[in-house]
Design a protein around this motif. Structure first.
Motif, PDB file in Angstrom:
ATOM      1  N   ALA A 116       0.917  -1.245  -0.090  1.00 20.40           N
ATOM      2  CA  ALA A 116      -0.130  -0.032  -0.179  1.00 20.40           C
ATOM      3  C   ALA A 116       0.894   1.173   0.007  1.00 20.40           C
ATOM      4  O   ALA A 116       2.173   1.132   0.605  1.00 20.40           O
ATOM      5  CB  ALA A 116      -0.944   0.166   1.147  1.00 20.40           C
ATOM      6  N   PRO A 117       0.449   2.371  -0.554  1.00 24.19           N
ATOM      7  CA  PRO A 117       1.089   3.293  -0.597  1.00 24.19           C
ATOM      8  C   PRO A 117       1.216   4.248   0.663  1.00 24.19           C
ATOM      9  O   PRO A 117       0.475   3.850   1.566  1.00 24.19           O
ATOM     10  CB  PRO A 117       0.431   4.400  -1.590  1.00 24.19           C
ATOM     11  N   SER A 147      -7.171  -2.212   3.581  1.00 25.12           N
ATOM     12  CA  SER A 147      -8.457  -1.402   3.265  1.00 25.12           C
ATOM     13  C   SER A 147      -8.654  -0.757   4.863  1.00 25.12           C
ATOM     14  O   SER A 147      -8.852  -1.357   5.714  1.00 25.12           O
ATOM     15  CB  SER A 147      -9.846  -2.276   2.896  1.00 25.12           C
ATOM     16  N   SER A 180     -11.641   3.048   1.770  1.00 25.89           N
ATOM     17  CA  SER A 180     -10.375   3.320   1.252  1.00 25.89           C
ATOM     18  C   SER A 180      -9.407   2.009   1.103  1.00 25.89           C
ATOM     19  O   SER A 180      -9.252   1.650   2.044  1.00 25.89           O
ATOM     20  CB  SER A 180      -9.707   4.505   2.077  1.00 25.89           C
ATOM     21  N   SER A 181      -8.841   1.958  -0.161  1.00 26.15           N
ATOM     22  CA  SER A 181      -7.896   0.986  -0.358  1.00 26.15           C
ATOM     23  C   SER A 181      -6.434   1.381  -0.436  1.00 26.15           C
ATOM     24  O   SER A 181      -5.567   0.726  -0.970  1.00 26.15           O
ATOM     25  CB  SER A 181      -8.328   0.112  -1.469  1.00 26.15           C
ATOM     26  N   ASP A 182      -6.319   2.754  -0.544  1.00 26.04           N
ATOM     27  CA  ASP A 182      -5.043   3.446  -0.803  1.00 26.04           C
ATOM     28  C   ASP A 182      -4.619   4.435   0.522  1.00 26.04           C
ATOM     29  O   ASP A 182      -4.154   5.503   0.167  1.00 26.04           O
ATOM     30  CB  ASP A 182      -5.127   4.491  -1.876  1.00 26.04           C
ATOM     31  N   LYS A 183      -4.749   3.776   1.725  1.00 27.74           N
ATOM     32  CA  LYS A 183      -4.253   4.793   3.057  1.00 27.74           C
ATOM     33  C   LYS A 183      -4.835   5.927   3.082  1.00 27.74           C
ATOM     34  O   LYS A 183      -4.404   6.855   3.583  1.00 27.74           O
ATOM     35  CB  LYS A 183      -2.814   4.648   3.169  1.00 27.74           C
TER      36      LYS A 183
END
Length: 495
Positions: A32-33, A84, A99-102
């Motif tokens: 993840a970012p 997530s 949210s799946s991107d932090k």
């Protein structure tokens, strides 16, 4: 958590969904970012308990925060092993943010089968993730509708609906692996009120064992009436949240103290240990307690939390958390400070409380407590250096060595203190924010789910809000480190 008024938007949901559980094992950890919205100018400080600052602790973490873009009220947050984040509620009390991107971007997730409501603060939603499987559980209060002959157009689907009054009476539990395919357990006519919380953990030895899902799911709420109780009961699911049955009463129970114990002063936190022991906090007029069940909620024993005060009115602010090594942590507000006490033996003995709020604060509000790996403890809250301030800043405080002789804490503001983001209107506003949320993700990062107010109440006492998600980004590797000067950071707390 008070008498509710809601607008009928759709017919109440039917029986338990026919959806099946798939992929019960936790998904693999996904890359993840890094968190977005980081700001190295927001105040950060290393300190010991009591506000003693540590001048040279090494690189300090960087606070980060983003807005979900969706209105919110009483918030909770959960993180899955797959990366997530789930933020409850979002847009209305009929959906969550995911949210799946932090936290960089958010979209809505909602169960296909649920009882809809179109006014805020009617359902006290609570979202969690099962640590062992990664499954998401979300609970809300429901209730029988008492229709009045006034027509409005406020439903979430834009339909014209009849205004109705409903006392919170019953509950629905929703669960999912992927945020799309939800299972709904519909119990709208049970003897439960509001202030419902959901828990999940391993089964207890000698108690009924689950089938089709490895863990036991609990739903506890005020009973039989909202606010007044006068008791608090727990329901148990042995099939992963598909069906529930009454397990027993936390309050009153055979060993509960001979005291006045308001149900609204219980149930904030708690959890299930690795051996299936179930813990619930409760404050009474004469002091605070942890209720302990070794048989999945069928019976309870009560142990005093040394040093924790009793209730002041209906509420106490007492929070309880359990780490993965079964250490218990109790937290309560005391004036402008937050006091943390630790029990290493299941609540039988408690250490002297540690004052853990950010140094310089003279006011704290709405604390939320969480524990992760052994000794990892985090607190989200609002606060101010001005004891009489009405507008408050969001804060996170965390430690990875709470079990040490002298733990090291990091505290950070999640917004510029010169521009506070929250005011507690004590229930006179809509939507209210009676509580906020905090959680750890599978990497050990602490996340706060808060309310950011975008302006003052309008003529109808409605406050524009957005969900606000904050975390502390670990310091960069040594070769990329910037020098942090503790005195400069400390100065940022003033004001």
């Amino acid at each position: 958590m008070r008498q509710k008024s809601i607008v009928v938007a759709a017919l109440a949901c039917g029986a338990v969904s026919a959806c099946s559980f798939s992929s019960l094992a936790a998904p693999a950890q996904a890359a993840a970012p890094a968190p977005v919205g980081c700001n190295s100018h927001w105040p950060v400080m290393a300190h010991h308990a009591g506000g003693a600052r540590v001048r040279s602790p090494g690189p300090l973490p960087i606070p980060c925060a983003t807005e979900t873009g969706y209105a919110t009220s009483e918030t909770t947050i959960a993180a899955t092993p797959g990366g997530s984040l789930y933020f409850s509620p979002a847009n209305s009390e009929n959906s969550l943010g995911r949210s799946s991107d932090k936290g960089a971007s958010w979209f809505l997730a909602d169960p296909q089968q649920m009882q809809y409501t179109s006014l805020w603060n009617t359902v006290d939603p609570d979202v969690i993730v099962d640590r062992r499987t990664g499954r998401v559980f979300w609970v809300r209060a429901t209730g029988d509708l008492r229709t009045a002959p006034i027509l409005v157009d406020e439903s979430p689907l834009g339909w014209q609906a009849a205004t109705a009054t409903a006392y919170a009476h019953g509950f629905q539990v929703y669960s999912t692996n992927d945020g799309q395919n939800w299972v709904t357990a519909d119990y709208q006519h049970e003897a439960t009120g509001d202030w419902e919380k959901i828990y999940v953990g391993p089964p207890a030895a000698g108690a009924p064992q689950p089938s089709g899902y490895p863990d036991v799911v609990y739903m506890c709420a005020n009973a039989p009436f909202e606010v007044s109780g006068p008791g608090r009961d727990c329901y148990r699911s042995l099939d992963g949240g598909r069906t529930f049955a009454l397990a027993g009463y936390v309050l009153p129970s055979a060993s509960s103290p001979h005291d006045v114990c308001e149900p609204l002063a219980g149930g904030a936190g708690g959890g299930v240990g690795s051996d299936g022991t179930f813990y619930q906090p409760q404050s009474c007029q004469g002091g605070s307690w942890v209720a302990v069940s070794h048989d999945e909620g069928a019976s309870w024993s009560w142990l005093p939390i040394t040093g924790a005060p009793g209730t002041r009115g209906l509420l106490s602010g007492l929070q309880l958390a359990i780490d993965r090594a079964n250490n218990l942590y109790a937290l309560w507000p005391d004036g402008g400070q937050l006091e943390l006490s630790i029990s290493r033996d299941g609540g039988k003995r408690w250490g002297g409380p540690l004052a853990v709020a950010a140094p310089g604060l003279r006011q704290v509000d709405l604390p939320a407590l969480v524990a992760g790996a052994a000794g990892h403890v985090g607190v989200a809250y609002y606060g101010s250096t001005n004891a009489s301030a009405k507008s408050l800043t969001a804060y996170l405080t965390e430690t990875s060595d709470a079990l040490a002789h002298r733990p090291l804490f990091y505290s950070a503001g999640l917004n510029d203190p010169a521009h506070p983001i929250f005011q507690d209107y004590a229930g006179s506003d809509t939507p209210r924010a009676d509580f906020i949320g905090v959680t750890y993700d599978s990497s050990g990062n602490l996340w706060a789910g808060l309310v950011k107010q975008l302006g003052p109440p309008d003529a109808n006492s409605r406050v524009p809000t957005t969900g606000y998600v904050g975390t502390l980004k670990p310091a960069p590797p040594a070769r990329h480190r910037r020098t942090h000067h503790a005195p400069r950071r400390a100065a940022a707390f003033a004001g």
